[in-house]
Design a protein around this motif. Structure first.
Motif, PDB file in Angstrom:
ATOM      1  N   TYR A 194       0.845  -1.196   0.000  1.00  0.00           N
ATOM      2  CA  TYR A 194       0.000   0.000   0.000  1.00  0.00           C
ATOM      3  C   TYR A 194       0.879   1.245   0.000  1.00  0.00           C
ATOM      4  O   TYR A 194       1.932   1.280   0.650  1.00  0.00           O
ATOM      5  N   TYR A 199       0.502   5.304   1.036  1.00  0.00           N
ATOM      6  CA  TYR A 199      -0.269   6.335   1.713  1.00  0.00           C
ATOM      7  C   TYR A 199       0.508   7.640   1.652  1.00  0.00           C
ATOM      8  O   TYR A 199       1.731   7.648   1.485  1.00  0.00           O
ATOM      9  N   PHE A 252      -4.976   7.134   1.925  1.00  0.00           N
ATOM     10  CA  PHE A 252      -4.704   6.002   1.042  1.00  0.00           C
ATOM     11  C   PHE A 252      -4.503   6.486  -0.387  1.00  0.00           C
ATOM     12  O   PHE A 252      -5.232   7.354  -0.872  1.00  0.00           O
ATOM     13  N   LEU A 270       4.218   7.226   2.595  1.00  0.00           N
ATOM     14  CA  LEU A 270       4.429   6.021   3.393  1.00  0.00           C
ATOM     15  C   LEU A 270       4.017   4.788   2.611  1.00  0.00           C
ATOM     16  O   LEU A 270       2.991   4.779   1.927  1.00  0.00           O
ATOM     17  N   GLU A 295      -2.409  -7.313   9.584  1.00  0.00           N
ATOM     18  CA  GLU A 295      -1.748  -6.081  10.021  1.00  0.00           C
ATOM     19  C   GLU A 295      -0.885  -5.474   8.924  1.00  0.00           C
ATOM     20  O   GLU A 295      -0.159  -6.168   8.218  1.00  0.00           O
ATOM     21  N   LEU A 296      -0.991  -4.150   8.810  1.00  0.00           N
ATOM     22  CA  LEU A 296      -0.115  -3.417   7.903  1.00  0.00           C
ATOM     23  C   LEU A 296       1.158  -3.027   8.634  1.00  0.00           C
ATOM     24  O   LEU A 296       1.113  -2.554   9.777  1.00  0.00           O
ATOM     25  N   PHE A 316       4.261  -0.502   8.299  1.00  0.00           N
ATOM     26  CA  PHE A 316       4.648   0.709   7.582  1.00  0.00           C
ATOM     27  C   PHE A 316       6.155   0.906   7.584  1.00  0.00           C
ATOM     28  O   PHE A 316       6.847   0.560   8.560  1.00  0.00           O
ATOM     29  N   GLY A 317       6.647   1.498   6.505  1.00  0.00           N
ATOM     30  CA  GLY A 317       8.007   1.986   6.478  1.00  0.00           C
ATOM     31  C   GLY A 317       8.081   3.350   7.158  1.00  0.00           C
ATOM     32  O   GLY A 317       7.075   3.865   7.657  1.00  0.00           O
ATOM     33  N   GLU A 318       9.276   3.938   7.151  1.00  0.00           N
ATOM     34  CA  GLU A 318       9.457   5.229   7.812  1.00  0.00           C
ATOM     35  C   GLU A 318       9.099   6.405   6.904  1.00  0.00           C
ATOM     36  O   GLU A 318       9.044   7.539   7.362  1.00  0.00           O
ATOM     37  N   LYS A 372     -14.925  15.040   7.111  1.00  0.00           N
ATOM     38  CA  LYS A 372     -14.129  13.826   6.984  1.00  0.00           C
ATOM     39  C   LYS A 372     -14.921  12.639   7.512  1.00  0.00           C
ATOM     40  O   LYS A 372     -15.753  12.768   8.416  1.00  0.00           O
ATOM     41  N   TYR A 383      -3.296   3.289  15.912  1.00  0.00           N
ATOM     42  CA  TYR A 383      -1.884   3.276  15.563  1.00  0.00           C
ATOM     43  C   TYR A 383      -1.152   4.317  16.403  1.00  0.00           C
ATOM     44  O   TYR A 383      -1.704   5.361  16.734  1.00  0.00           O
ATOM     45  N   GLN A 428       2.389   6.615  16.314  1.00  0.00           N
ATOM     46  CA  GLN A 428       3.439   7.072  15.405  1.00  0.00           C
ATOM     47  C   GLN A 428       4.394   7.988  16.149  1.00  0.00           C
ATOM     48  O   GLN A 428       4.011   9.079  16.589  1.00  0.00           O
ATOM     49  N   LYS A 481       8.810   8.491  12.190  1.00  0.00           N
ATOM     50  CA  LYS A 481       8.693   7.054  12.021  1.00  0.00           C
ATOM     51  C   LYS A 481       7.362   6.724  11.359  1.00  0.00           C
ATOM     52  O   LYS A 481       6.462   7.578  11.268  1.00  0.00           O
ATOM     53  N   GLY A 482       7.198   5.485  10.902  1.00  0.00           N
ATOM     54  CA  GLY A 482       5.921   5.055  10.365  1.00  0.00           C
ATOM     55  C   GLY A 482       4.974   4.654  11.482  1.00  0.00           C
ATOM     56  O   GLY A 482       5.395   4.345  12.595  1.00  0.00           O
ATOM     57  N   PRO A 483       3.673   4.664  11.224  1.00  0.00           N
ATOM     58  CA  PRO A 483       2.708   4.221  12.242  1.00  0.00           C
ATOM     59  C   PRO A 483       2.888   2.738  12.546  1.00  0.00           C
ATOM     60  O   PRO A 483       3.228   1.952  11.664  1.00  0.00           O
ATOM     61  N   LEU A 503       0.841  -0.560  14.608  1.00  0.00           N
ATOM     62  CA  LEU A 503      -0.454  -0.966  15.131  1.00  0.00           C
ATOM     63  C   LEU A 503      -0.381  -1.215  16.641  1.00  0.00           C
ATOM     64  O   LEU A 503       0.468  -1.953  17.125  1.00  0.00           O
ATOM     65  N   LEU A 507      -3.233   7.634  16.134  1.00  0.00           N
ATOM     66  CA  LEU A 507      -4.141   7.710  14.991  1.00  0.00           C
ATOM     67  C   LEU A 507      -5.194   6.624  15.100  1.00  0.00           C
ATOM     68  O   LEU A 507      -4.852   5.443  15.235  1.00  0.00           O
ATOM     69  N   THR A 540     -11.786  -7.662   1.207  1.00  0.00           N
ATOM     70  CA  THR A 540     -10.547  -7.493   0.445  1.00  0.00           C
ATOM     71  C   THR A 540      -9.963  -6.092   0.602  1.00  0.00           C
ATOM     72  O   THR A 540      -8.828  -5.849   0.212  1.00  0.00           O
ATOM     73  N   TYR A 599      -9.249  -4.685   3.409  1.00  0.00           N
ATOM     74  CA  TYR A 599      -8.830  -4.566   4.804  1.00  0.00           C
ATOM     75  C   TYR A 599      -7.683  -3.587   4.981  1.00  0.00           C
ATOM     76  O   TYR A 599      -7.525  -2.985   6.018  1.00  0.00           O
ATOM     77  N   GLY A 600      -6.840  -3.444   3.954  1.00  0.00           N
ATOM     78  CA  GLY A 600      -5.686  -2.574   4.095  1.00  0.00           C
ATOM     79  C   GLY A 600      -5.933  -1.149   3.651  1.00  0.00           C
ATOM     80  O   GLY A 600      -5.066  -0.286   3.787  1.00  0.00           O
ATOM     81  N   LYS A 601      -7.113  -0.898   3.125  1.00  0.00           N
ATOM     82  CA  LYS A 601      -7.461   0.450   2.698  1.00  0.00           C
ATOM     83  C   LYS A 601      -8.081   1.150   3.901  1.00  0.00           C
ATOM     84  O   LYS A 601      -9.270   1.048   4.164  1.00  0.00           O
ATOM     85  N   LEU A 602      -7.241   1.823   4.654  1.00  0.00           N
ATOM     86  CA  LEU A 602      -7.656   2.408   5.922  1.00  0.00           C
ATOM     87  C   LEU A 602      -8.032   3.872   5.754  1.00  0.00           C
ATOM     88  O   LEU A 602      -7.422   4.597   4.974  1.00  0.00           O
ATOM     89  N   PHE A 654      -8.058   7.105   8.065  1.00  0.00           N
ATOM     90  CA  PHE A 654      -7.461   7.539   9.319  1.00  0.00           C
ATOM     91  C   PHE A 654      -8.098   8.830   9.830  1.00  0.00           C
ATOM     92  O   PHE A 654      -8.548   9.678   9.049  1.00  0.00           O
ATOM     93  N   GLN A 661      -7.207  12.391  11.997  1.00  0.00           N
ATOM     94  CA  GLN A 661      -6.101  13.349  11.839  1.00  0.00           C
ATOM     95  C   GLN A 661      -4.929  13.054  12.757  1.00  0.00           C
ATOM     96  O   GLN A 661      -3.819  13.513  12.502  1.00  0.00           O
TER      97      GLN A 661
END
Lengths: 111, 113
Positions: A33, A35, A45, A91, A99-100, A102-104, B2, B36, B38, B42-44, B46, B88, B96, B98-101, B103, B105
């Motif tokens: 993915y 983002y 997304f 991202l 679970e996703l 994520f990279g940095e 939103k 999440y 963050q 860094k990245g978020p 879970l 977040l 299908t 599931y990964g299209k989240l 978020f 703010q």
């Protein structure tokens, strides 16, 4: 073990130039993915890959944005003719079926 | 408006305090709810994942979902300086996608010693 790797970590470019951002997912993760995280819009997304195909591109903001994935692994997000509003952190995340991870991120600044 | 609304804060609390973070959502198709964390630059990552209405605990963290009012919460007990981060909330429609989240703010939390 290796996580999601993104490069470059920082990119400064001039308005109108093209940029390429790279994502190397966790080995074996079939889903990938992209983002975008910006101050005004939060985390949004962009596009989803399952293997090499992209069944959902609905988040790409304009036709200046494109992405590809080859060999079911590395993905490249390309932004053509960059605009100042493209400045954000891009991202990448990968997943098997839940679970996703994520990279940095790649921080893009368009001057 | 939103689809997921979250108070951006910032929120500053003393060490040991109970922290309450909240989101509301508008789309009834959303089925799964996540929090999440963050850290800066860094990245978020879970923290919590829940599907049904009710509470889910994991150590000092409790996630709460009320689907009838479309309200999700995260409680942090005995907060620590290491909890200082952006939190977040996120949701998806499952299946299908599931990964299209979608978020919120994000809420910036600082826990000071």
């Amino acid at each position: 073990g290796a996580g999601v790797s993104q490069s470059p970590s920082n990119k400064v470019t001039e308005k109108g130039k093209d940029v390429e951002l790279r994502c190397d997912p966790i080995s074996g993760h079939t889903a990938l993915y992209w983002y975008r995280q910006s101050l005004g819009q939060g985390l949004e997304f962009l596009i989803y890959f399952q293997g090499n195909s992209a069944p959902d591109k609905s988040g790409l903001p304009s036709d200046r944005f494109s992405a590809e994935r080859t060999g079911g692994s590395v993905s490249t997000l390309t932004i053509q003719r960059t605009q100042q509003e493209d400045s954000a952190v891009y991202l990448c995340a990968s997943s098997t079926s839940g679970e996703l991870f994520f990279g940095e991120g790649s921080r893009l600044t368009v001057l | 408006q939103k689809e997921v609304e979250q108070d951006p804060g910032p929120l500053s609390v003393p060490e040991g305090a109970i922290v309450s973070l909240n989101c509301t959502y508008s789309n009834s198709a959303f089925q799964y709810f996540m929090w999440y964390r963050q850290y800066s630059r860094k990245g978020p990552e879970l923290l919590m994942y829940t599907y049904s209405s009710g509470n889910k605990e994991d150590g000092r963290f409790t996630a709460q979902v009320d689907k009838s009012s479309k309200y999700i919460s995260l409680f942090i007990r005995d907060s620590q300086p290491s909890d200082s981060a952006t939190y977040l909330c996120a949701t998806n429609a499952g299946g299908t996608s599931y990964g299209k989240l979608t978020f919120g703010q994000g809420t910036i939390l600082t826990v000071h010693p």
